[in-house]
Design an enzyme around this catalytic site. Structure first.
Site, PDB file in Angstrom:
ATOM      1  N   ARG A  98      41.272  44.184  53.140  1.00  0.00           N
ATOM      2  CA  ARG A  98      42.624  43.641  53.619  1.00  0.00           C
ATOM      3  C   ARG A  98      43.758  44.215  52.601  1.00  0.00           C
ATOM      4  O   ARG A  98      43.493  44.077  51.384  1.00  0.00           O
ATOM      5  CB  ARG A  98      42.645  42.028  53.533  1.00  0.00           C
ATOM      6  CG  ARG A  98      41.570  41.760  54.697  1.00  0.00           C
ATOM      7  CD  ARG A  98      41.540  40.006  54.932  1.00  0.00           C
ATOM      8  NE  ARG A  98      40.555  39.765  55.903  1.00  0.00           N
ATOM      9  CZ  ARG A  98      40.360  38.512  55.978  1.00  0.00           C
ATOM     10  NH1 ARG A  98      41.006  37.540  55.720  1.00  0.00           N
ATOM     11  NH2 ARG A  98      39.427  38.587  57.255  1.00  0.00           N
ATOM     12  N   ARG A 151      41.131  35.997  45.956  1.00  0.00           N
ATOM     13  CA  ARG A 151      42.205  37.196  46.827  1.00  0.00           C
ATOM     14  C   ARG A 151      41.836  38.439  46.534  1.00  0.00           C
ATOM     15  O   ARG A 151      42.437  38.966  45.555  1.00  0.00           O
ATOM     16  CB  ARG A 151      43.411  36.679  47.194  1.00  0.00           C
ATOM     17  CG  ARG A 151      44.254  37.377  48.090  1.00  0.00           C
ATOM     18  CD  ARG A 151      45.695  36.779  48.012  1.00  0.00           C
ATOM     19  NE  ARG A 151      45.488  35.141  48.415  1.00  0.00           N
ATOM     20  CZ  ARG A 151      45.412  34.553  49.483  1.00  0.00           C
ATOM     21  NH1 ARG A 151      45.547  35.505  50.631  1.00  0.00           N
ATOM     22  NH2 ARG A 151      45.551  33.347  49.851  1.00  0.00           N
ATOM     23  N   GLU A 167      40.046  27.301  51.247  1.00  0.00           N
ATOM     24  CA  GLU A 167      39.473  28.059  52.509  1.00  0.00           C
ATOM     25  C   GLU A 167      38.327  28.764  52.356  1.00  0.00           C
ATOM     26  O   GLU A 167      38.287  29.700  51.261  1.00  0.00           O
ATOM     27  CB  GLU A 167      40.417  28.864  53.113  1.00  0.00           C
ATOM     28  CG  GLU A 167      39.939  29.437  54.363  1.00  0.00           C
ATOM     29  CD  GLU A 167      40.942  30.341  55.138  1.00  0.00           C
ATOM     30  OE1 GLU A 167      41.855  30.201  54.960  1.00  0.00           O
ATOM     31  OE2 GLU A 167      40.356  31.003  56.027  1.00  0.00           O
ATOM     32  N   SER A 213      36.835  30.154  58.427  1.00  0.00           N
ATOM     33  CA  SER A 213      37.775  29.724  59.475  1.00  0.00           C
ATOM     34  C   SER A 213      37.100  29.896  60.723  1.00  0.00           C
ATOM     35  O   SER A 213      36.542  31.236  61.150  1.00  0.00           O
ATOM     36  CB  SER A 213      38.926  30.907  59.148  1.00  0.00           C
ATOM     37  OG  SER A 213      40.020  30.386  59.876  1.00  0.00           O
ATOM     38  N   ARG A 259      34.098  34.046  47.885  1.00  0.00           N
ATOM     39  CA  ARG A 259      34.352  32.822  47.516  1.00  0.00           C
ATOM     40  C   ARG A 259      33.157  31.544  47.470  1.00  0.00           C
ATOM     41  O   ARG A 259      33.271  30.871  46.755  1.00  0.00           O
ATOM     42  CB  ARG A 259      35.375  32.197  48.744  1.00  0.00           C
ATOM     43  CG  ARG A 259      36.783  33.051  48.528  1.00  0.00           C
ATOM     44  CD  ARG A 259      37.738  32.379  49.585  1.00  0.00           C
ATOM     45  NE  ARG A 259      38.813  32.961  49.312  1.00  0.00           N
ATOM     46  CZ  ARG A 259      39.982  32.963  50.102  1.00  0.00           C
ATOM     47  NH1 ARG A 259      40.110  31.799  50.885  1.00  0.00           N
ATOM     48  NH2 ARG A 259      41.185  33.551  49.861  1.00  0.00           N
TER      49      ARG A 259
END
Length: 437
Positions: free
Chosen positions: A265, A280, A352, A355, A394
């Site tokens: 990303r 991130r 998070e 999802s 994560r």
RNA sequence: GGAGAGAUGGCUGAGUGGUCGAAAGCGCUCCCCUGCUAAGGGAGUAAGGGUGCUUUAAGCCCUUCGAGGGUUCGAAUCCCUCUCUCUCCGCCA
């Protein structure tokens, strides 16, 4: 894509629903374009009808060897008609393309149970699991723990590439691999998912199918200029595209697919956010669950899918909570999304880690993914769902932070031990295969 | 990288300019026949859209033979570009 019939029938109603997300749809523009499209299409088809009839007549006249005069007149008439047709076709193409592009930028309709609100704060907490560790000392963050273990190297990564990458070494590299393998095996064994291996580069059509394009190109890394391919931002893209242009039979649904891939990303627009550590990154590992169901079953499937993702956190003994995202926080293609958030002691809050979304028939329309009840029935759109099960990077940092002790030692949950040769804990210099290594 | 072949309906596979949306076979659906089964006989069987309707009708029409352009009154059929698949050679994990 939103149901085009619904949009034509009740554009105002659709706009009102999309407004819940904070999305402004230009109803007037749409209505006028759509009306024009309709009249143009009727005219175009009428012209084509005359052309077809005329051409057929030419064939007949030639076959009958009728008078040359009649043939000449007929051909002249048709040549004239053709000019008109070319103009109408061009106008129609232009108009349709505009409408198509417009429809591709409309987000999905939300489920009625999605709470109102535009901010993260409006998300609804549904439940919590596990015990938030109560450290008698100041817990270290994963960056510090990673350094102590000598297994997490951000500066090496920034030399190799740049910011927002990491190099893992030794036990932490192995731990990431163990987590990945555990998650894959777990979903296959416990819930019957089929493991899938997919390309990590995808074309434009695939990304349009799942909804990343055309609106979110800036979030992606493009490989060019020789080929128009993109690094996948999630396995959702290649795996869901397995259903593209496919008509499933009722008996082969639901499909339950699990895949591990790296995710890439660009994180454009996240400047300043989560600059430190592995939260991130431009590249991270993820195990993704994808389901294809018949329309009537997607809601229950969604609940089960969240349960599958949750069970991984339970196995890893990581405290988490389940959030129902509010209207403004729900992703473009999703009708309803649950986020799983894991506790991070260093930040003293939940972050998070998964999802899980139900896209209903939104992706199916873009993908042309359908199913058929039986041989006699018409094909209908399938429903698609997906969820992280889980984001591996994560998970790794959550494990380090939640299971540390005052000396910086990290204990490992029992479910991973068979993947790590029985190692029960990690600490600086310990947990390596060879003490001198 | 070099040389060649191909892409047609759920599948196999005919079709080289004029009722071709497309032969034939397989599969599937319904019916008939037959104690059951098997075999046999008959009929049907692509999708999307427009109009109609004001309610999910019939009918009529348009589009689609890998994708996009072109030639032509008319293209599955001829020409160009692209994508993909296969075979052989080279290279390579």
């Amino acid at each position: 894509m939103i149901d085009i019939k619904l949009l034509r029938q009740d554009p105002g109603g659709v706009a009102a629903q999309l407004a819940r997300r904070g999305f402004r749809m230009d109803v007037d523009w749409y209505v006028s374009q759509e009306a024009e499209r309709r009249s143009l299409q009727t005219r175009l088809e009428d012209l084509r009808k005359h052309r077809n009839e005329g051409s057929r007549r030419v064939g007949e006249l030639k076959a009958l060897e009728s008078p040359a005069e009649e043939l000449r007149v007929q051909l002249e008439k048709l040549t004239h008609l053709d000019r008109e047709l070319v103009d109408a076709e061009q106008a129609f193409r232009k108009l349709s393309a505009g409408l198509e592009a417009f429809c591709l930028t409309l987000p999905n309709l939300l489920d009625a149970t999605v709470p109102e609100g535009m901010e993260e704060g409006a998300n609804q907490e549904l439940r919590r699991w596990g015990h938030v560790p109560d450290f008698a000392f100041k817990p270290r963050d994963h960056v510090e723990l990673g350094e102590m273990i000598q297994g997490m190297d951000f500066s090496a990564a920034s030399v190799i590439t740049g910011a927002r990458f990491v190099v893992l070494r030794g036990i932490l590299a192995r731990l990431q691999r163990a987590l990945t393998a555990f998650m894959l095996d777990w979903h296959v064994r416990e819930y019957g998912y089929e493991e899938i291996y997919v390309p990590h580069l995808v074309n434009r059509q695939s990304l349009t199918g799942t909804g990343q394009l055309p609106k979110f190109e800036s979030d992606l890394f493009r490989v060019g200029p020789d080929v128009d391919w993109f690094l996948i931002p999630t396995a959702e893209v290649p795996v869901t595209n397995l259903a593209r242009d496919h008509v499933f039979s009722g008996s082969e649904l639901p499909k339950q697919w699990v895949a591990h891939t790296p995710c890439y990303r660009s994180e454009a627009g996240s400047y300043g956010k989560d600059l430190k550590g592995m939260i991130r990154q431009h590249q991270f590992e993820k195990v993704e669950l994808v389901q294809i169901t018949i329309p009537g079953e997607s809601s229950q499937a969604h609940e089960r899918l969240v349960g599958h993702a949750e069970s991984v956190l339970v196995q890893l003994e990581l405290p988490y909570r389940v959030m129902l995202l509010c209207a403004g926080d729900t992703g473009f293609a999703s009708a309803k999304t649950y986020d799983l958030e894991v506790w991070l002691p260093s930040q003293k809050r939940y972050r998070e880690i998964s999802s899980c979304s139900n896209f209903r028939d939104f992706q199916a329309r873009r993908l042309n993914a359908r199913w058929r009840q039986d041989a006699k029935s018409k094909p209908d759109w399938v429903h698609t769902l997906n969820g992280s099960g889980l984001a591996v990077g994560r998970t790794l940092l959550a494990l380090l932070e939640n299971r540390q002790d005052e000396s910086g030692k990290v204990s490992l949950p029992s479910c991973l031990q068979s993947y790590l040769g029985g190692i029960r804990e990690i600490r600086g210099g310990v947990g390596r295969e060879h003490p001198n290594g």
